[in-house]
Design a protein around this motif. Structure first.
Motif, PDB file in Angstrom:
ATOM      1  N   VAL A  40       0.855  -1.175   0.000  1.00 54.37           N
ATOM      2  CA  VAL A  40       0.000   0.000   0.000  1.00 54.37           C
ATOM      3  C   VAL A  40       0.894   1.228   0.000  1.00 54.37           C
ATOM      4  O   VAL A  40       1.837   1.312   0.783  1.00 54.37           O
ATOM      5  N   GLU A  41       0.626   2.177  -0.892  1.00 52.58           N
ATOM      6  CA  GLU A  41       1.425   3.390  -0.943  1.00 52.58           C
ATOM      7  C   GLU A  41       0.956   4.354   0.142  1.00 52.58           C
ATOM      8  O   GLU A  41      -0.238   4.602   0.283  1.00 52.58           O
ATOM      9  N   VAL A  42       1.914   4.899   0.895  1.00 47.20           N
ATOM     10  CA  VAL A  42       1.558   5.875   1.914  1.00 47.20           C
ATOM     11  C   VAL A  42       2.180   7.228   1.634  1.00 47.20           C
ATOM     12  O   VAL A  42       1.918   8.190   2.347  1.00 47.20           O
ATOM     13  N   THR A  43       3.022   7.321   0.619  1.00 43.67           N
ATOM     14  CA  THR A  43       3.500   8.596   0.117  1.00 43.67           C
ATOM     15  C   THR A  43       3.923   8.384  -1.327  1.00 43.67           C
ATOM     16  O   THR A  43       3.961   7.266  -1.817  1.00 43.67           O
ATOM     17  N   ALA A  44       4.218   9.462  -2.007  1.00 47.44           N
ATOM     18  CA  ALA A  44       4.570   9.353  -3.415  1.00 47.44           C
ATOM     19  C   ALA A  44       5.961   8.765  -3.590  1.00 47.44           C
ATOM     20  O   ALA A  44       6.810   8.872  -2.707  1.00 47.44           O
ATOM     21  N   PRO A  45       6.232   8.146  -4.740  1.00 48.88           N
ATOM     22  CA  PRO A  45       7.602   7.740  -5.032  1.00 48.88           C
ATOM     23  C   PRO A  45       8.522   8.955  -5.004  1.00 48.88           C
ATOM     24  O   PRO A  45       8.114  10.072  -5.322  1.00 48.88           O
ATOM     25  N   LEU A  46       9.768   8.751  -4.623  1.00 46.51           N
ATOM     26  CA  LEU A  46      10.725   9.851  -4.632  1.00 46.51           C
ATOM     27  C   LEU A  46      11.023  10.269  -6.078  1.00 46.51           C
ATOM     28  O   LEU A  46      10.907   9.465  -7.007  1.00 46.51           O
ATOM     29  N   PRO A  47      11.406  11.530  -6.278  1.00 43.63           N
ATOM     30  CA  PRO A  47      11.736  11.977  -7.637  1.00 43.63           C
ATOM     31  C   PRO A  47      12.880  11.156  -8.220  1.00 43.63           C
ATOM     32  O   PRO A  47      13.839  10.819  -7.531  1.00 43.63           O
ATOM     33  N   THR A  48      12.761  10.831  -9.499  1.00 45.41           N
ATOM     34  CA  THR A  48      13.846  10.158 -10.201  1.00 45.41           C
ATOM     35  C   THR A  48      14.503  11.088 -11.212  1.00 45.41           C
ATOM     36  O   THR A  48      15.452  10.706 -11.878  1.00 45.41           O
ATOM     37  N   GLU A  49      13.979  12.308 -11.355  1.00 46.84           N
ATOM     38  CA  GLU A  49      14.594  13.353 -12.138  1.00 46.84           C
ATOM     39  C   GLU A  49      14.274  14.677 -11.453  1.00 46.84           C
ATOM     40  O   GLU A  49      13.322  14.757 -10.661  1.00 46.84           O
ATOM     41  N   PRO A  50      15.037  15.724 -11.693  1.00 44.80           N
ATOM     42  CA  PRO A  50      14.867  16.957 -10.941  1.00 44.80           C
ATOM     43  C   PRO A  50      13.444  17.503 -10.955  1.00 44.80           C
ATOM     44  O   PRO A  50      12.857  17.730 -12.023  1.00 44.80           O
ATOM     45  N   LEU A  51      12.878  17.682  -9.753  1.00 46.97           N
ATOM     46  CA  LEU A  51      11.606  18.353  -9.512  1.00 46.97           C
ATOM     47  C   LEU A  51      10.397  17.630 -10.098  1.00 46.97           C
ATOM     48  O   LEU A  51       9.295  18.180 -10.131  1.00 46.97           O
ATOM     49  N   VAL A  52      10.569  16.384 -10.536  1.00 45.09           N
ATOM     50  CA  VAL A  52       9.478  15.632 -11.150  1.00 45.09           C
ATOM     51  C   VAL A  52       9.142  14.414 -10.300  1.00 45.09           C
ATOM     52  O   VAL A  52      10.030  13.634  -9.943  1.00 45.09           O
ATOM     53  N   THR A  53       7.859  14.247  -9.985  1.00 41.89           N
ATOM     54  CA  THR A  53       7.371  13.072  -9.260  1.00 41.89           C
ATOM     55  C   THR A  53       6.300  12.392 -10.097  1.00 41.89           C
ATOM     56  O   THR A  53       5.416  13.061 -10.644  1.00 41.89           O
ATOM     57  N   VAL A  54       6.371  11.079 -10.216  1.00 38.43           N
ATOM     58  CA  VAL A  54       5.396  10.307 -10.986  1.00 38.43           C
ATOM     59  C   VAL A  54       4.732   9.297 -10.060  1.00 38.43           C
ATOM     60  O   VAL A  54       5.404   8.557  -9.342  1.00 38.43           O
ATOM     61  N   LEU A  55       3.385   9.263 -10.062  1.00 38.15           N
ATOM     62  CA  LEU A  55       2.628   8.351  -9.212  1.00 38.15           C
ATOM     63  C   LEU A  55       1.823   7.385 -10.064  1.00 38.15           C
ATOM     64  O   LEU A  55       1.382   7.725 -11.169  1.00 38.15           O
ATOM     65  N   ASP A  56       1.617   6.193  -9.529  1.00 38.67           N
ATOM     66  CA  ASP A  56       0.705   5.221 -10.117  1.00 38.67           C
ATOM     67  C   ASP A  56      -0.694   5.543  -9.606  1.00 38.67           C
ATOM     68  O   ASP A  56      -1.006   5.364  -8.436  1.00 38.67           O
ATOM     69  N   ALA A  57      -1.553   6.042 -10.488  1.00 39.25           N
ATOM     70  CA  ALA A  57      -2.874   6.517 -10.064  1.00 39.25           C
ATOM     71  C   ALA A  57      -3.782   5.399  -9.579  1.00 39.25           C
ATOM     72  O   ALA A  57      -4.764   5.663  -8.877  1.00 39.25           O
ATOM     73  N   LYS A  58      -3.470   4.144  -9.931  1.00 34.64           N
ATOM     74  CA  LYS A  58      -4.345   3.034  -9.571  1.00 34.64           C
ATOM     75  C   LYS A  58      -3.856   2.252  -8.346  1.00 34.64           C
ATOM     76  O   LYS A  58      -4.513   1.312  -7.910  1.00 34.64           O
ATOM     77  N   ALA A  59      -2.727   2.637  -7.793  1.00 35.03           N
ATOM     78  CA  ALA A  59      -2.184   1.905  -6.644  1.00 35.03           C
ATOM     79  C   ALA A  59      -2.980   2.211  -5.381  1.00 35.03           C
ATOM     80  O   ALA A  59      -3.380   3.352  -5.155  1.00 35.03           O
ATOM     81  N   PRO A  60      -3.233   1.201  -4.531  1.00 36.22           N
ATOM     82  CA  PRO A  60      -3.907   1.461  -3.251  1.00 36.22           C
ATOM     83  C   PRO A  60      -3.021   2.301  -2.355  1.00 36.22           C
ATOM     84  O   PRO A  60      -1.798   2.187  -2.396  1.00 36.22           O
ATOM     85  N   ARG A  61      -3.639   3.160  -1.548  1.00 36.36           N
ATOM     86  CA  ARG A  61      -2.829   4.063  -0.745  1.00 36.36           C
ATOM     87  C   ARG A  61      -3.504   4.329   0.590  1.00 36.36           C
ATOM     88  O   ARG A  61      -4.684   4.052   0.794  1.00 36.36           O
ATOM     89  N   GLN A  62      -2.700   4.868   1.501  1.00 34.81           N
ATOM     90  CA  GLN A  62      -3.194   5.226   2.820  1.00 34.81           C
ATOM     91  C   GLN A  62      -2.690   6.631   3.159  1.00 34.81           C
ATOM     92  O   GLN A  62      -1.512   6.931   2.930  1.00 34.81           O
TER      93      GLN A  62
END
Length: 695
Positions: A40-62
């Protein structure tokens, strides 16, 4: 904020930006994703390029989010949400809200209609109907529209070409406390030449209870339906026609009216043509029409209570039509230099109608009256040049020509009185410029340093120029544009099982558009009246985010994030209002085979820096707030290929708390008001099952 995201395997996280790029390219069929762990995702993935964050919109989260875009963004360090009820909160990034944060729905922009901000753009976003969410912090791109002084958020769908006849899809079902249940179905079927995609979502919740067991007026029901037809005659060509319709209703604890209608209707057309020559790598175009029809009233979602002023209920019915388009080309001007050139345009018209006697003279029987028209045309260019294999320079410029009209003949002082509009039939034309320059350096394996300066000029939006007064008159139509210049620096590390990210910013905002409530103005024989005004001030902001994640012994995952923003109103020599306090998150997770369990610890500091009655188009400061800590628990199980069952308890110890930037409460018939701000939900248990099928 703190990072505890027990999420898709580390290898997948690291590959997200590449997968995101390939998903837009019909010439590339993305490689099958690794099987996600039962997490379960509880925060966003860390940036893998400067100032850009990409999330999986369908992943379960808390915590389990409301079925809108704002709640999905809360897990990203630097974001917070202004709560008004159970849904339709307004996202805030580094203290900046409203049109300072560009929201794009698969490349399209939608603007809400409600003058009281019941329907921000994220209210029309159903996150699980998208495939990924991409966030760019700060004015560090010029590709996606004007005025992105806080950042840019893109909710995107993949449209990779089928190499052979097939199908793929996603379905999820979630149930939880307070009568909460969500349903999502997303399926795509096609051949190498054509595909059809259909998406349906529905979300419902009853009133939730806060940590004291007090019922909060917050119930909602929302649904959406989307359809797409695509033509992919070869690996380098895509044409797609899309349509969408959504609606719903929502209760609000912060005001005397609720949202009885949130109708959105959409038509869109887009095309991509790749590898046209050695110079032209890609040409893309897009055209769209978005229509938002909103009704707010005091009887559909709550019990109407007659008053001395009115024995009948009242209703307001604003709407807005937004039309836009974009044309852009990627040019490989040298082996190490990519140049993107383009043009975008948008027009929107806002109208309204209302009735104070809804039973005898309903608002739908009245004609719509235009109260604002906006038009923008922009030219942009962004270049990415690699000096060496380690050093890059990224920069861009854009110029926007704005036109605005004020067709209002009168301005409402109260629900019962109006005065002539001093800016009636006035028109404004402004040319605004934006740009940025960023240096990036690869310093060893998996390590990136960057520093960039960005400048964004933002035209006053509808809520600033039309729905408020100025300090010297009853119209704020001539409010000056806002000018933001910001330095962003940071470091990203990805090595083995360790990821880390540090970012910091310092910004100067000239003519910051401040909203101030409870301003006393003369009212003739009535003495004085209190109103809300728009005015320009100068401001300074600084802060940053820190995050790290690692795995210990291959099965114990530790995530942590920290976020802080400091704002100063330089003109008034006081704190800049509506700034969320220091926030930290710590996640501890245990993963083995098809099982995972974890804890999320969220801590928020006390906020003593506030500016009473000042803020943004969404809300104003109400005073200081104490700190709080929240503990949540979650688990996941992957019973078979494609299946994921997740469960959790948010706010495990039923803590009573409210976010510092949330709206003030309103006195509502049948509800007990025991707090100054709208409290967050108390303990909530939930269970979710999702299934991914097809290729």
């Amino acid at each position: 904020m703190i990072l505890s995201r027990l999420c898709i395997r580390l290898s997948l996280v690291c590959a997200l930006p590449v997968a995101a790029a390939e998903a837009d390219d019909p010439a590339k069929k993305p490689a099958p994703k690794p099987e996600p762990a039962a997490v379960v995702e509880v925060t966003a993935p860390l940036p893998t390029e400067p100032l850009v964050t990409v999330l999986d919109a369908k992943a379960p989260r808390q915590p389990v989010p409301a079925h809108d875009g704002a709640e999905y963004l809360k897990t990203i360090p630097g974001f917070s949400v202004i709560r008004k009820g159970g849904t339709d909160g307004d996202p805030v990034l580094r203290g900046m809200a409203g049109s300072r944060l560009i929201m794009l729905l698969d490349g399209e922009q939608i603007l809400g209609g409600c003058g009281m901000r019941m329907d921000p753009p994220t209210a029309y976003i159903f996150p699980e109907s998208y495939d990924r969410i991409t966030v760019v912090k700060g004015p560090q791109t010029v590709l996606y529209g004007p005025g992105n002084s806080a950042g840019t958020v893109r909710f995107e769908r993949s449209n990779a070409r089928f190499q052979q006849p097939g199908f793929e899809g996603f379905a999820s079902l979630m149930g939880g406390s307070f009568g909460r249940h969500d349903e999502v179905f997303d399926a795509r079927v096609g051949t190498s030449d054509v595909y059809v995609r259909g998406i349906g979502t529905r979300s419902h919740s009853d009133d939730y209870e806060d940590g004291k067991g007090t019922s909060i007026h917050s119930k909602y029901t929302r649904w959406s339906a989307n359809a797409a037809f695509g033509w992919t005659p070869n690996d380098n060509t895509l044409l797609e026609v899309t349509g969408a319709r959504s609606n719903g209703e929502a209760a609000y604890a912060d005001r005397t009216m609720d949202g009885a209608k949130f109708l959105r209707e959409n038509l869109g057309l887009k095309g991509q043509f790749r590898h046209l020559s050695t110079l032209v790598e890609k040409v893309e175009f897009q055209a769209y029409r978005n229509y938002a029809d909103h009704i707010m009233d005091n009887y559909s979602v709550r019990t109407f209570t007659p008053t001395m002023m009115s024995s009948q209920p009242s209703a307001m019915n604003p709407d807005r039509t937004t039309k836009g388009g974009r044309l852009a080309a990627d040019l490989r001007v040298a082996s190490t230099t990519l140049l993107e050139l383009g043009f975008d345009a948008q027009t929107n018209e806002h109208t309204g109608r209302m009735s104070m006697m809804q039973w005898s003279m309903p608002e739908e029987a009245k004609p719509r009256v235009p109260d604002a028209r906006f038009r923008n045309m922009g030219l942009f260019a962004e270049v990415n040049h690699a000096f060496t294999t380690q050093d890059r320079l990224v920069g861009g410029l854009r110029a926007d020509r704005w036109h605005a009209e004020d067709p209002r003949a009168t301005v409402a002082l109260t629900m019962m009185s109006t005065v002539p509009n001093p800016t009636a039939d006035q028109q404004r034309d402004e040319t605004l410029t934006s740009g940025f320059l960023r240096y990036e350096r690869e310093a060893g394996i998996g390590s990136t340093w960057y520093a960039g300066v960005g400048h964004a000029e933002r035209f006053p939006d509808y809520w600033e120029a039309i729905t408020k007064e100025s300090r010297t008159g009853v119209s704020a139509f001539n409010t000056r544009p806002e000018r933001t210049t910001q330095l962003d620096i940071g470091w990203i590390q990805q090595t083995g099982t360790v990821q880390a990210s540090v970012s910091a910013f310092y910004g100067k905002v000239g003519d910051f558009i401040l909203i101030e409530s409870n301003v006393a103005k003369p009212a003739g024989m009535m003495g004085t009246r209190l109103t809300t005004v728009t005015r320009n001030v100068d401001a300074t902001t600084w802060g940053g985010e820190v995050g790290a994640t690692t795995k210990l012994a291959g099965f114990l995952k530790v995530d942590a994030t920290l976020a802080y923003t400091h704002g100063q109103n330089d003109t008034d020599a006081k704190p800049l209002a509506q700034i969320a306090p220091l926030e930290a998150r710590l996640g501890l997770g245990y993963e083995v085979d098809a099982w995972s369990v974890g804890l999320l610890l969220r801590g928020v500091a006390r906020q003593d820096r506030f500016a009473l009655n000042q803020g943004n188009i969404v809300g104003q400061d109400l005073g200081a707030t104490g700190g709080f800590g929240i503990v949540s628990f979650h688990g996941g199980w992957k019973p078979a290929h494609g299946w994921l069952v997740s469960a959790g308890v948010d706010n495990l110890f039923n803590r009573l708390y409210a976010e510092h930037i949330s709206r003030g409460t309103s006195v509502l018939p049948g509800y007990v008001v025991q707090s100054l701000r709208v409290n967050e939900p108390g303990r909530m248990a939930w269970l979710k099952a999702s299934f991914t099928f097809g290729r």
